[in-house]
Motif scaffolding. Structure first.
Motif, PDB file in Angstrom:
ATOM      1  N   LYS A 113       0.833  -1.192   0.000  1.00  0.00           N
ATOM      2  CA  LYS A 113       0.000   0.000   0.000  1.00  0.00           C
ATOM      3  C   LYS A 113       0.874   1.250   0.000  1.00  0.00           C
ATOM      4  O   LYS A 113       1.861   1.340   0.737  1.00  0.00           O
ATOM      5  CB  LYS A 113      -0.905  -0.004   1.228  1.00  0.00           C
ATOM      6  N   GLN A 114       0.500   2.212  -0.832  1.00  0.00           N
ATOM      7  CA  GLN A 114       1.269   3.447  -0.936  1.00  0.00           C
ATOM      8  C   GLN A 114       0.994   4.326   0.290  1.00  0.00           C
ATOM      9  O   GLN A 114      -0.098   4.871   0.442  1.00  0.00           O
ATOM     10  CB  GLN A 114       0.907   4.190  -2.224  1.00  0.00           C
ATOM     11  N   ARG A 115       2.005   4.458   1.141  1.00  0.00           N
ATOM     12  CA  ARG A 115       1.832   5.161   2.422  1.00  0.00           C
ATOM     13  C   ARG A 115       2.636   6.450   2.509  1.00  0.00           C
ATOM     14  O   ARG A 115       2.248   7.368   3.234  1.00  0.00           O
ATOM     15  CB  ARG A 115       2.245   4.244   3.580  1.00  0.00           C
ATOM     16  N   TRP A 116       3.781   6.516   1.831  1.00  0.00           N
ATOM     17  CA  TRP A 116       4.718   7.615   2.061  1.00  0.00           C
ATOM     18  C   TRP A 116       4.948   8.425   0.782  1.00  0.00           C
ATOM     19  O   TRP A 116       5.129   7.864  -0.291  1.00  0.00           O
ATOM     20  CB  TRP A 116       6.063   7.083   2.563  1.00  0.00           C
ATOM     21  N   SER A 117       4.981   9.735   0.925  1.00  0.00           N
ATOM     22  CA  SER A 117       5.288  10.601  -0.223  1.00  0.00           C
ATOM     23  C   SER A 117       6.779  10.595  -0.525  1.00  0.00           C
ATOM     24  O   SER A 117       7.207  10.853  -1.645  1.00  0.00           O
ATOM     25  CB  SER A 117       4.831  12.026   0.070  1.00  0.00           C
ATOM     26  N   GLY A 118       7.578  10.309   0.471  1.00  0.00           N
ATOM     27  CA  GLY A 118       9.030  10.234   0.354  1.00  0.00           C
ATOM     28  C   GLY A 118       9.584   9.646   1.641  1.00  0.00           C
ATOM     29  O   GLY A 118       8.843   9.454   2.612  1.00  0.00           O
ATOM     30  N   VAL A 119      10.880   9.365   1.647  1.00  0.00           N
ATOM     31  CA  VAL A 119      11.476   8.701   2.813  1.00  0.00           C
ATOM     32  C   VAL A 119      12.883   9.239   3.043  1.00  0.00           C
ATOM     33  O   VAL A 119      13.640   9.469   2.090  1.00  0.00           O
ATOM     34  CB  VAL A 119      11.553   7.169   2.611  1.00  0.00           C
ATOM     35  N   VAL A 120      13.224   9.422   4.309  1.00  0.00           N
ATOM     36  CA  VAL A 120      14.609   9.591   4.732  1.00  0.00           C
ATOM     37  C   VAL A 120      14.969   8.330   5.501  1.00  0.00           C
ATOM     38  O   VAL A 120      14.425   8.085   6.587  1.00  0.00           O
ATOM     39  CB  VAL A 120      14.798  10.832   5.622  1.00  0.00           C
ATOM     40  N   ALA A 163       4.829   6.175  -2.469  1.00  0.00           N
ATOM     41  CA  ALA A 163       3.843   6.519  -3.489  1.00  0.00           C
ATOM     42  C   ALA A 163       4.493   6.721  -4.853  1.00  0.00           C
ATOM     43  O   ALA A 163       5.714   6.902  -4.968  1.00  0.00           O
ATOM     44  CB  ALA A 163       3.088   7.777  -3.070  1.00  0.00           C
ATOM     45  N   TYR A 164       3.673   6.704  -5.872  1.00  0.00           N
ATOM     46  CA  TYR A 164       4.141   6.828  -7.250  1.00  0.00           C
ATOM     47  C   TYR A 164       5.006   8.085  -7.422  1.00  0.00           C
ATOM     48  O   TYR A 164       4.655   9.171  -6.972  1.00  0.00           O
ATOM     49  CB  TYR A 164       2.951   6.899  -8.211  1.00  0.00           C
ATOM     50  N   ARG A 196       6.274   1.868 -10.013  1.00  0.00           N
ATOM     51  CA  ARG A 196       5.850   3.087  -9.312  1.00  0.00           C
ATOM     52  C   ARG A 196       6.779   4.264  -9.557  1.00  0.00           C
ATOM     53  O   ARG A 196       6.643   5.311  -8.922  1.00  0.00           O
ATOM     54  CB  ARG A 196       5.728   2.812  -7.801  1.00  0.00           C
ATOM     55  N   ASN A 197       7.726   4.077 -10.453  1.00  0.00           N
ATOM     56  CA  ASN A 197       8.606   5.189 -10.829  1.00  0.00           C
ATOM     57  C   ASN A 197       9.352   5.763  -9.627  1.00  0.00           C
ATOM     58  O   ASN A 197       9.672   6.951  -9.572  1.00  0.00           O
ATOM     59  CB  ASN A 197       7.795   6.296 -11.514  1.00  0.00           C
ATOM     60  N   ALA A 198       9.613   4.902  -8.640  1.00  0.00           N
ATOM     61  CA  ALA A 198      10.290   5.357  -7.427  1.00  0.00           C
ATOM     62  C   ALA A 198      11.771   5.615  -7.700  1.00  0.00           C
ATOM     63  O   ALA A 198      12.377   5.014  -8.594  1.00  0.00           O
ATOM     64  CB  ALA A 198      10.142   4.328  -6.315  1.00  0.00           C
ATOM     65  N   THR A 199      12.343   6.493  -6.907  1.00  0.00           N
ATOM     66  CA  THR A 199      13.773   6.805  -6.994  1.00  0.00           C
ATOM     67  C   THR A 199      14.432   6.494  -5.666  1.00  0.00           C
ATOM     68  O   THR A 199      13.966   6.948  -4.613  1.00  0.00           O
ATOM     69  CB  THR A 199      13.994   8.291  -7.331  1.00  0.00           C
ATOM     70  N   LEU A 200      15.515   5.733  -5.711  1.00  0.00           N
ATOM     71  CA  LEU A 200      16.345   5.496  -4.526  1.00  0.00           C
ATOM     72  C   LEU A 200      17.583   6.372  -4.677  1.00  0.00           C
ATOM     73  O   LEU A 200      18.413   6.139  -5.562  1.00  0.00           O
ATOM     74  CB  LEU A 200      16.741   4.023  -4.402  1.00  0.00           C
TER      75      LEU A 200
END
Length: 337
Positions: free
Chosen positions: A221-228, A244-245, A270-274
């Protein structure tokens, strides 16, 4: 002669004993021991980061040559300089660059350092507060800037997640994100004990670390807009799977694990960036931008993450408490009493 915390290899360990790899002790050192870098600094303050704690308690993975002076954060005043960028009397700070790893660090009343990574101490920051922020705050600021460049937008339903929230990086990251108006969720293994501390920093939601520790699906489930993220391992994998996407996850630590036991699904679907964040070799321009951001924090907010101040003689004991998970927030080292 200046007093310094010198880390030396442990002969007992070298002969097969299971004692620490290195030992640390306060010693008087000759100025020739400091090296030959062009700027001589009278160090007033430093701090204890997790890397410092590992180095001072003899754990492997940090110190790469001995003997070596520990301390990866430096705040002080230039005494002498053959570098035209700096003059005697100027207040400066320095983080990383291999201090306490391959070069002498800041747990010393005098330190010789290169001038090309030094940053002028912002006039609105006291030396003690600059040390309280230290590498932890500077790294948190680099993460914040990376998220801001990625266009971070948060809301009550999709806050930005900060893992390892009670540590130095996590604590300052919460301060910076909350000060910028973002909704913040704080991940901690001690939610009942330290929830009030995290809310006081600006976190709106407290998340039990157990929620992200188990192996779960590649997409969740998409919970976070971004992460540290300061933890790594399964926590990072689950944080990615819950981002999230088009969200960005900044990775700056491996307190839990250096492993990344996940899949490419968050990146592809989801086009996420690490985004990796390195504080050791960051260029001076990035350092100045980060410290400009930190200098805008109200002093009382910085004080909120400062757990205590110890003298140079107390740094090794404080490091042992940090390694033993008996401390949170930031510990400042008053190098010159």
């Amino acid at each position: 002669m200046p007093r310094a915390i010198v880390i030396r290899s442990n002969p007992a360990h070298e002969h097969g004993d299971d004692r620490p790899v290195n030992t640390a002790a306060v010693e008087e050192v000759d100025e020739s021991f400091l090296g030959d870098d062009p700027v001589l600094v009278e160090v007033s303050h430093s701090s204890i980061n997790y890397k410092d704690a590992m180095a001072l308690t003899g754990l492997p993975g940090i110190v790469r040559r001995t003997p070596l002076i520990g301390g990866i954060d430096l705040v002080g005043t230039v005494r002498q300089s053959s570098d035209p960028l700096w003059r005697p009397g100027e207040a400066v700070l320095l983080n990383g660059i291999g201090m306490s790893e391959t070069r002498n660090g800041a747990f010393s009343e005098l330190a010789r350092v290169p001038g090309d990574r030094l940053v002028a101490l912002p006039s609105c920051l006291s030396p003690a507060r600059a040390a309280a922020l230290g590498t932890a705050g500077y790294t948190a600021a680099l993460c914040f800037l990376r998220l801001r460049r990625a266009g971070l937008v948060t809301g009550p339903e999709r806050p930005v997640l900060v893992t390892g929230a009670t540590g130095g990086v996590g604590s300052v990251a919460i301060l910076l994100l909350a000060a910028a108006g973002h909704h913040v969720a704080a991940l901690t293994g001690r939610p009942e004990e330290l929830g009030d501390y995290l809310r006081g920093l600006g976190a709106e939601r407290i998340v039990d670390r157990a929620e992200l520790c188990d192996q779960r699906g590649a997409l969740q489930k998409q919970r976070w807009s971004g992460v540290v993220d300061t933890v790594g391992g399964q926590v990072l994998v689950n944080a990615l799977a819950q981002t999230a996407y088009s969200g960005t996850v900044t990775a700056c630590g491996l307190a839990g694990s250096p492993a990344l036991p996940g899949t490419v699904m968050p990146f592809i679907l989801r086009n996420a960036t690490l985004a990796g964040v390195d504080s050791v070799e960051a260029p001076v321009e990035a350092r100045r931008e980060a410290w400009g951001l930190l200098a805008a924090l109200p002093g009382e907010r910085i004080d909120a993450v400062t757990a205590r101040t110890v003298p140079l003689d107390g740094a090794i004991g404080a490091a042992e408490e940090l390694i033993g998970h008996r401390a949170h927030g930031r510990t400042v080292v008053e190098v010159r009493a």
